[in-house]
Design a protein around this motif. Structure first.
Motif, PDB file in Angstrom:
ATOM      1  N   PHE A 183       4.881   7.769   9.189  1.00  0.00           N
ATOM      2  CA  PHE A 183       3.660   7.086   8.781  1.00  0.00           C
ATOM      3  C   PHE A 183       2.558   7.164   9.783  1.00  0.00           C
ATOM      4  CE2 PHE A 183       5.277   6.173   5.349  1.00  0.00           C
ATOM      5  CZ  PHE A 183       4.490   6.764   4.467  1.00  0.00           C
ATOM      6  N   ASP A 184       1.114   7.659  10.181  1.00  0.00           N
ATOM      7  CA  ASP A 184       0.180   7.274  11.029  1.00  0.00           C
ATOM      8  C   ASP A 184      -0.082   6.187  10.789  1.00  0.00           C
ATOM      9  OD1 ASP A 184      -2.474   6.836  12.772  1.00  0.00           O
ATOM     10  OD2 ASP A 184      -2.528   9.081  12.644  1.00  0.00           O
ATOM     11  N   ALA A 185       0.024   4.771  10.686  1.00  0.00           N
ATOM     12  CA  ALA A 185      -0.628   3.664  10.785  1.00  0.00           C
ATOM     13  C   ALA A 185      -1.073   2.825  11.410  1.00  0.00           C
ATOM     14  CB  ALA A 185       0.859   2.817  10.749  1.00  0.00           C
ATOM     15  N   ALA A 186      -2.318   3.943  12.485  1.00  0.00           N
ATOM     16  CA  ALA A 186      -3.201   3.505  13.325  1.00  0.00           C
ATOM     17  C   ALA A 186      -4.010   2.458  13.033  1.00  0.00           C
ATOM     18  CB  ALA A 186      -3.468   4.314  14.237  1.00  0.00           C
ATOM     19  N   HIS A 187      -4.656   2.627  12.058  1.00  0.00           N
ATOM     20  CA  HIS A 187      -5.208   1.801  11.316  1.00  0.00           C
ATOM     21  C   HIS A 187      -4.618   0.369   9.762  1.00  0.00           C
ATOM     22  CE1 HIS A 187      -8.383   4.904  10.807  1.00  0.00           C
ATOM     23  NE2 HIS A 187      -8.355   5.130  11.716  1.00  0.00           N
ATOM     24  N   ALA A 188      -3.319   0.170  10.476  1.00  0.00           N
ATOM     25  CA  ALA A 188      -2.800  -0.255   9.666  1.00  0.00           C
ATOM     26  C   ALA A 188      -2.188  -1.711   9.617  1.00  0.00           C
ATOM     27  CB  ALA A 188      -1.637   0.383   8.511  1.00  0.00           C
ATOM     28  N   PHE A 189      -2.144  -1.799  11.009  1.00  0.00           N
ATOM     29  CA  PHE A 189      -1.368  -3.409  11.581  1.00  0.00           C
ATOM     30  C   PHE A 189      -1.643  -4.667  10.416  1.00  0.00           C
ATOM     31  CE2 PHE A 189      -0.555  -7.084  14.151  1.00  0.00           C
ATOM     32  CZ  PHE A 189       1.267  -6.533  14.435  1.00  0.00           C
ATOM     33  N   GLY A 190      -1.058  -5.306  10.382  1.00  0.00           N
ATOM     34  CA  GLY A 190      -0.692  -6.444   9.436  1.00  0.00           C
ATOM     35  C   GLY A 190      -1.304  -5.868   7.922  1.00  0.00           C
ATOM     36  N   CYS A 191      -0.553  -4.947   7.901  1.00  0.00           N
ATOM     37  CA  CYS A 191      -1.069  -4.379   6.186  1.00  0.00           C
ATOM     38  C   CYS A 191       0.733  -4.722   5.425  1.00  0.00           C
ATOM     39  CB  CYS A 191      -2.376  -3.393   6.130  1.00  0.00           C
ATOM     40  SG  CYS A 191      -3.778  -3.715   6.895  1.00  0.00           S
ATOM     41  N   GLU A 305      -2.265  -7.010  -1.325  1.00  0.00           N
ATOM     42  CA  GLU A 305      -1.786  -6.786  -0.345  1.00  0.00           C
ATOM     43  C   GLU A 305      -1.941  -7.518   0.793  1.00  0.00           C
ATOM     44  OE1 GLU A 305       0.926  -5.635  -0.540  1.00  0.00           O
ATOM     45  OE2 GLU A 305       1.476  -4.779  -2.634  1.00  0.00           O
ATOM     46  N   SER A 306      -1.889  -7.860   1.671  1.00  0.00           N
ATOM     47  CA  SER A 306      -2.444  -7.919   3.482  1.00  0.00           C
ATOM     48  C   SER A 306      -2.983  -6.623   3.506  1.00  0.00           C
ATOM     49  CB  SER A 306      -1.413  -8.991   4.198  1.00  0.00           C
ATOM     50  OG  SER A 306      -0.296  -8.362   4.531  1.00  0.00           O
ATOM     51  N   ARG A 307      -4.103  -6.924   3.768  1.00  0.00           N
ATOM     52  CA  ARG A 307      -5.568  -6.507   4.988  1.00  0.00           C
ATOM     53  C   ARG A 307      -6.294  -6.631   6.132  1.00  0.00           C
ATOM     54  NH1 ARG A 307      -2.694  -3.087   2.440  1.00  0.00           N
ATOM     55  NH2 ARG A 307      -2.357  -2.210   0.414  1.00  0.00           N
ATOM     56  N   ASN A 308      -6.101  -5.857   7.111  1.00  0.00           N
ATOM     57  CA  ASN A 308      -6.839  -6.596   8.104  1.00  0.00           C
ATOM     58  C   ASN A 308      -8.508  -6.363   8.223  1.00  0.00           C
ATOM     59  OD1 ASN A 308      -7.626  -3.816   8.805  1.00  0.00           O
ATOM     60  ND2 ASN A 308      -5.163  -3.812   9.852  1.00  0.00           N
ATOM     61  N   TYR A 309      -9.237  -5.411   7.189  1.00  0.00           N
ATOM     62  CA  TYR A 309     -10.237  -5.354   6.552  1.00  0.00           C
ATOM     63  C   TYR A 309     -11.380  -5.254   7.921  1.00  0.00           C
ATOM     64  CZ  TYR A 309      -9.510  -7.798   2.997  1.00  0.00           C
ATOM     65  OH  TYR A 309      -9.559  -8.263   1.467  1.00  0.00           O
ATOM     66  N   GLN A 310     -10.559  -4.396   9.207  1.00  0.00           N
ATOM     67  CA  GLN A 310     -11.015  -3.879  10.864  1.00  0.00           C
ATOM     68  C   GLN A 310     -12.140  -2.768   9.982  1.00  0.00           C
ATOM     69  OE1 GLN A 310      -8.789  -2.054  13.548  1.00  0.00           O
ATOM     70  NE2 GLN A 310      -7.474  -2.227  12.022  1.00  0.00           N
ATOM     71  N   TYR A 311     -11.733  -1.924   8.859  1.00  0.00           N
ATOM     72  CA  TYR A 311     -13.448  -1.067   8.973  1.00  0.00           C
ATOM     73  C   TYR A 311     -13.604  -1.587   7.331  1.00  0.00           C
ATOM     74  CZ  TYR A 311     -11.152   2.292  12.110  1.00  0.00           C
ATOM     75  OH  TYR A 311     -10.278   2.457  13.100  1.00  0.00           O
ATOM     76  N   VAL A 312     -15.455  -2.003   7.683  1.00  0.00           N
ATOM     77  CA  VAL A 312     -16.549  -1.634   6.231  1.00  0.00           C
ATOM     78  C   VAL A 312     -16.818  -0.364   6.466  1.00  0.00           C
ATOM     79  CG1 VAL A 312     -18.201  -2.761   5.440  1.00  0.00           C
ATOM     80  CG2 VAL A 312     -16.540  -3.816   6.921  1.00  0.00           C
ATOM     81  N   VAL A 313     -15.764   0.076   4.596  1.00  0.00           N
ATOM     82  CA  VAL A 313     -16.395   2.048   4.466  1.00  0.00           C
ATOM     83  C   VAL A 313     -17.370   1.839   3.539  1.00  0.00           C
ATOM     84  CG1 VAL A 313     -15.388   3.836   3.471  1.00  0.00           C
ATOM     85  CG2 VAL A 313     -13.569   2.187   5.211  1.00  0.00           C
TER      86      VAL A 313
END
Ligand code: T4K
Length: 413
Positions: A183-191, A305-313
């Motif tokens: 998995f490329d989890a580049a965006h998903a730390f803390g998720c 689920e836990s999410r980091n909300y680092q992107y507002v898409v």
């Protein structure tokens, strides 16, 4: 938390009328650019204190105490058995591929950052691009099955935007066919996926801690795995192939994280919960500003689920919106709100893939999303007040979409 940037606002009460917009000759809302990807900065003193330790020890890299502490923190927060810090996620993906002995082709989504494909191509593995699902933007398991050949050596899921892809379906495909799942989890730390933290799925998950990520090491990444033998290969490969002693056991590279990167990572981690709470608040403000708008909607995160909300898409529906994505982005840019069209164009339209057989792939959902998606600035560089103002401008733009569309099109004509 470090003080939020104070950016002078030229329209202190915001812009609720179309005629106040810069497009119609008004002053831009902000005097300087508001960008996607501004780093979350810890207090400088926290970082400096950790660096003081490194200076006093004269120990700067090669898995020093700060890197070990950073690895322990990540392992603790993910519950992964092994966390191995690396210089960045691109190298992390390369090393994971080599450590897993992947050969031939890997199937990965066409809608992701270019590094996902480049990492594999760099180590001689051919990326084969699958499509994503329209609702979730995540790798479509049916498309993975469709791309399967006897050369397929692995599947690479991407947890785009910090949402998780369909881990269970991908696990089933990989298990049935006997190939590793990475998995490329580049965006998903803390998720999390089904309440289990990202870092525990497939053979390995790779995080990015680049400056633009919500937890940052300037440059950095981490490979998390629960497989002991794989972890030991990874540790060896990232350090020239050395294993317990002076002789190398295999070919390796240099992907070690430095003490200075780990210091930044540790300092940012201290604020992790505050940063996520801030991101969530900004997300909710943007969400409020879109209430009742049909043509533009916010990418919905799974709130269970836990999410980091680092992107507002945001997604612009061309059937319902009078303004195209590009027109909205253009009008916002005049206000110094610099939205990003991640991840357009799709990977199949980037070289070296575009001119090869990979470029011929049919990925209609990726192509559609590349025309419809844009991201708004968030993170601690965007104060709550600034987020309210950005939300209000967006609402004004959408409320007056017809007038704005005519203006833009007459300017163009
Ligand atoms: N997989 C996925 C799915 C990824 O998204 C990424 C990286 C990777 C793998 C690879 O991870 P790493 O090997 O990088 O660890 C940026 C980042 O460079 C990249 O790390 C990230 N994804 C990607 C989504 O965004 P660009 O080309 O958009 O970067 P750039 O220079 O345009 O910067 C983005 C914005 O951030 C700008 O508006 C300015 C702002 N910025 C940037 C930096 C570096 C700052 O304000 N301060 C800064 O220090 O790729």
């Amino acid at each position: 938390m470090s003080p939020l940037n104070r950016i002078a606002v030229t329209s202190p009460t915001g812009k609720s009328s179309a005629w106040q917009l810069a497009l119609f000759g008004g002053e831009p809302l902000f005097v300087e650019h508001f960008c996607v990807g501004r780093p979350n900065l810890p207090p400088f003193e926290t970082y400096a204190k950790l660096m003081r330790e490194a200076f006093d020890r004269r120990w700067l890299t090669n898995r020093g105490p700060l890197v070990q502490r950073f690895e322990d923190e990540i392992a603790c927060r993910t519950d992964a058995r092994h966390c191995i810090a690396v210089a960045n996620a691109t190298l992390g993906l390369q090393i994971a591929a080599v450590a897993a002995d992947v050969r031939g082709e890997v199937i990965l989504p066409a809608f992701t950052f270019i590094a996902t494909a480049h990492a594999f191509r760099w180590v001689g593995i051919e990326p084969v691009l699958a499509d994503v699902q329209y609702q979730t933007h995540q790798l479509d398991p049916a498309s993975v099955v469709d791309r399967w050949t006897d050369r397929t050596g692995a599947i690479v899921g991407v947890h785009l935007w910090g949402e998780t892809c369909d881990v269970e379906a991908l696990e089933e495909i990989a298990r049935e066919r006997g190939v590793p799942l990475l998995f490329d989890a580049a965006h998903a730390f803390g998720c999390s996926y089904r309440s289990k933290q990202v870092g525990n799925h497939g053979l390995a998950e790779v995080f990015s801690f680049h400056a633009t990520k919500f937890i940052n090491c300037f440059e950095g990444g981490a490979i998390c795995t629960n497989d002991d033998a794989f972890a030991s290969r990874v540790r060896s490969i990232l350090n020239f192939g050395f294993r317990d002693g002076e002789a190398t056991a295999m070919v390796g590279t240099n992907a070690k994280m430095s003490e200075s990167s780990a210091a930044m990572g540790l300092a940012t981690l201290e604020q992790m919960e505050e940063i996520i709470a801030h991101n969530r608040k900004v997300y909710d403000l943007y969400s409020e500003s879109l209430t009742g708008q049909k043509g533009v909607q916010l990418y919905p995160y799974q709130t269970s689920e836990s999410r980091n909300y680092q992107y507002v898409v945001l997604e612009v529906n061309p059937m319902l919106s009078e303004l195209s994505r590009d027109e909205i982005v253009r009008v916002l840019a005049l206000e110094n709100i610099i939205a990003r069209k991640y991840f357009a164009p799709g990977l199949h339209r980037h070289e070296p893939y575009a001119s090869g057989s990979t470029g011929q792939v049919h990925v209609p959902v990726t192509d559609a999303l590349c025309q419809q998606v844009f991201l708004l600035p968030t993170g601690t560089a965007v104060s709550i007040e600034a987020a309210q103002q950005i939300g209000q401008v967006l609402r004004t733009v959408l409320d007056h979409a017809g007038t704005i569309a005519s203006r833009l099109r007459s300017v163009r004509a």
